[in-house]
Design a protein around this motif. Structure first.
Motif, PDB file in Angstrom:
ATOM      1  N   ASP A 189       0.877  -1.128   0.068  1.00 13.97           N
ATOM      2  CA  ASP A 189       0.055   0.053   0.010  1.00 13.97           C
ATOM      3  C   ASP A 189       0.791   1.237  -0.023  1.00 13.97           C
ATOM      4  N   PHE A 191       1.327   4.202  -1.289  1.00 15.26           N
ATOM      5  CA  PHE A 191       0.881   5.199  -2.115  1.00 15.26           C
ATOM      6  C   PHE A 191       1.706   6.542  -1.326  1.00 15.26           C
ATOM      7  N   ARG A 192       1.686   7.698  -1.879  1.00 12.30           N
ATOM      8  CA  ARG A 192       2.166   8.824  -1.549  1.00 12.30           C
ATOM      9  C   ARG A 192       1.955   9.124  -0.148  1.00 12.30           C
ATOM     10  N   ASP A 193       0.684   8.818   0.185  1.00  8.59           N
ATOM     11  CA  ASP A 193       0.281   9.466   1.813  1.00  8.59           C
ATOM     12  C   ASP A 193       0.786   8.325   2.796  1.00  8.59           C
ATOM     13  N   ASN A 194       1.554   7.151   2.353  1.00  5.78           N
ATOM     14  CA  ASN A 194       2.145   6.349   3.248  1.00  5.78           C
ATOM     15  C   ASN A 194       3.664   6.465   3.116  1.00  5.78           C
ATOM     16  N   ALA A 223       3.356   0.819  -5.897  1.00  2.00           N
ATOM     17  CA  ALA A 223       3.906   2.294  -5.716  1.00  2.00           C
ATOM     18  C   ALA A 223       4.011   3.098  -7.191  1.00  2.00           C
ATOM     19  N   ASN A 225       2.323   3.033  -9.649  1.00  6.73           N
ATOM     20  CA  ASN A 225       1.037   3.463 -10.185  1.00  6.73           C
ATOM     21  C   ASN A 225       0.285   4.832  -9.373  1.00  6.73           C
ATOM     22  N   ASP A 226       0.808   5.108  -8.369  1.00  6.74           N
ATOM     23  CA  ASP A 226       0.450   5.988  -7.542  1.00  6.74           C
ATOM     24  C   ASP A 226       1.595   7.243  -7.848  1.00  6.74           C
ATOM     25  N   TRP A 227       2.655   6.811  -7.506  1.00  3.20           N
ATOM     26  CA  TRP A 227       3.769   7.817  -7.275  1.00  3.20           C
ATOM     27  C   TRP A 227       4.060   8.508  -8.655  1.00  3.20           C
ATOM     28  N   PHE A 272      -6.794  -2.180  -6.347  1.00  4.10           N
ATOM     29  CA  PHE A 272      -7.172  -1.076  -5.680  1.00  4.10           C
ATOM     30  C   PHE A 272      -8.504  -0.217  -6.449  1.00  4.10           C
ATOM     31  N   LYS A 292     -12.107   7.171  -1.471  1.00  7.51           N
ATOM     32  CA  LYS A 292     -11.556   7.674  -2.585  1.00  7.51           C
ATOM     33  C   LYS A 292     -12.330   7.317  -4.018  1.00  7.51           C
TER      34      LYS A 292
END
Length: 312
Positions: A189, A191-194, A223, A225-227, A272, A292
């Motif tokens: 998980d 993601f940027r917020d983690n 990672a 796919n989000d970053w 996700f 989200k």
């Protein structure tokens, strides 16, 4: 803000007395995250993060708590759990399993730059290597079997086009097996917020409560796919190349990992997409919660289906 279970200063103060954390000065709910109830706790001895677990039981937590301690002991930037005066990390507050961890330096970045993506890729590879001798095992609870079961549950809420794409992607993943790829403990998980960034350096990885044993490159796909995402669901090629370069500078990918990379990017987006569809149409009852947008990962998958260059 995601706070399913409220905590007041009056409730927290006596709980903190069990820990070497000092006197409570401030308590504030954390807006990020959609699974647990999280709070910033400031005391006379420092700043911590308090988590009340809404779905995980106390019996399930030792895998995650032990992993965080294991990684911290090997120099990986993670939040180390705080033990109470009896040496126990897992407590109970307001009827929920509870953990206190160190508050790491840095901040969440909304629009990462290429050097930050490279640093995250390198730290993720170091984490994978550092966890190689972690003895506990945890099968991925949100793997392909979960995608298929959940898709059946949310089917009645989907329009025809969305449902068709969802089941095409699930069918594609059923045609592939990744048991031959390097596997181990993954964050699952990231993601940027983690991730907390301190400039272009990683301040720390947080929120390990989806960590499990699975294919390592799948973790990298989650990672990336989000970053490296752009508005509309496409991927910034410069950021993607830097993240992959940072990872491979620490743990070079094998030929079979590179071959399966395009399908795993879609698998990471599918996982996700399914969870967001579920949370959107069947939200948990909670105070100050939010879900989200599930359409985001539908767009990510659509771009991956068209993609020719995968940056390797």
């Amino acid at each position: 803000m995601s706070v399913f279970t409220s905590v007041t200063s009056t409730e927290l103060a006596p709980f903190l007395q069990r820990y070497p954390a000092g006197e409570l000065l401030d308590l504030k709910g954390i807006a990020a995250g959609i699974t647990n109830s999280n709070f910033f706790v400031t005391t006379s001895r420092g700043r911590y993060v308090l988590t009340l677990f809404e779905t995980l039981t106390a019996a399930e937590l030792p895998f995650y708590v032990g992993l965080m301690s294991h990684l911290a002991g090997r120099g990986i930037a993670v939040a180390a759990p705080l033990a109470d005066h009896d040496g126990e990390c897992i407590g109970t507050l307001n009827g929920k399993p509870t953990l206190i961890v160190d508050c790491l330096p840095g901040r969440v970045v909304e629009t990462p730059n290429p050097p930050q993506c490279r640093a995250v890729g390198a730290m993720l590879a170091r984490m994978h290597l550092a966890a190689a001798d972690y003895p506990a095992q945890m099968a991925n609870p949100r793997g392909p079997a979960w995608w298929s079961r959940t898709a059946q549950i949310i089917d009645p809420f989907l329009d025809e086009t969305t449902a068709a794409l969802l089941h095409e992607e699930i069918a594609l993943q059923k045609q592939h097996r990744f048991d031959h790829l390097p596997a181990g403990v993954i964050h699952a998980d990231l993601f940027r917020d983690n991730v907390l960034m301190h400039g272009d350096e990683v301040g720390g990885f947080i929120d390990f409560y989806y960590a499990c044993n699975d294919v390592l490159i799948y973790d990298l796909a989650i990672a990336l796919n989000d970053w490296c995402a752009l508005p509309g669901g496409d991927i910034d090629a410069a950021r993607a190349r830097e993240m992959l370069a940072g990872y491979q500078a620490v743990r070079p990918l094998e030929a079979e990992e590179k071959q399966d990379w395009p399908v795993l990017l879609r698998a990471a987006a599918l996982r996700f997409w399914v969870s967001r569809l579920h949370d959107f149409h069947l939200p948990a009852a909670g105070e100050l919660t939010w879900a989200k947008d599930p359409a985001w990962f539908e767009h990510v998958i659509a771009r991956h289906r068209e993609r020719k260059d995968f940056w390797l």
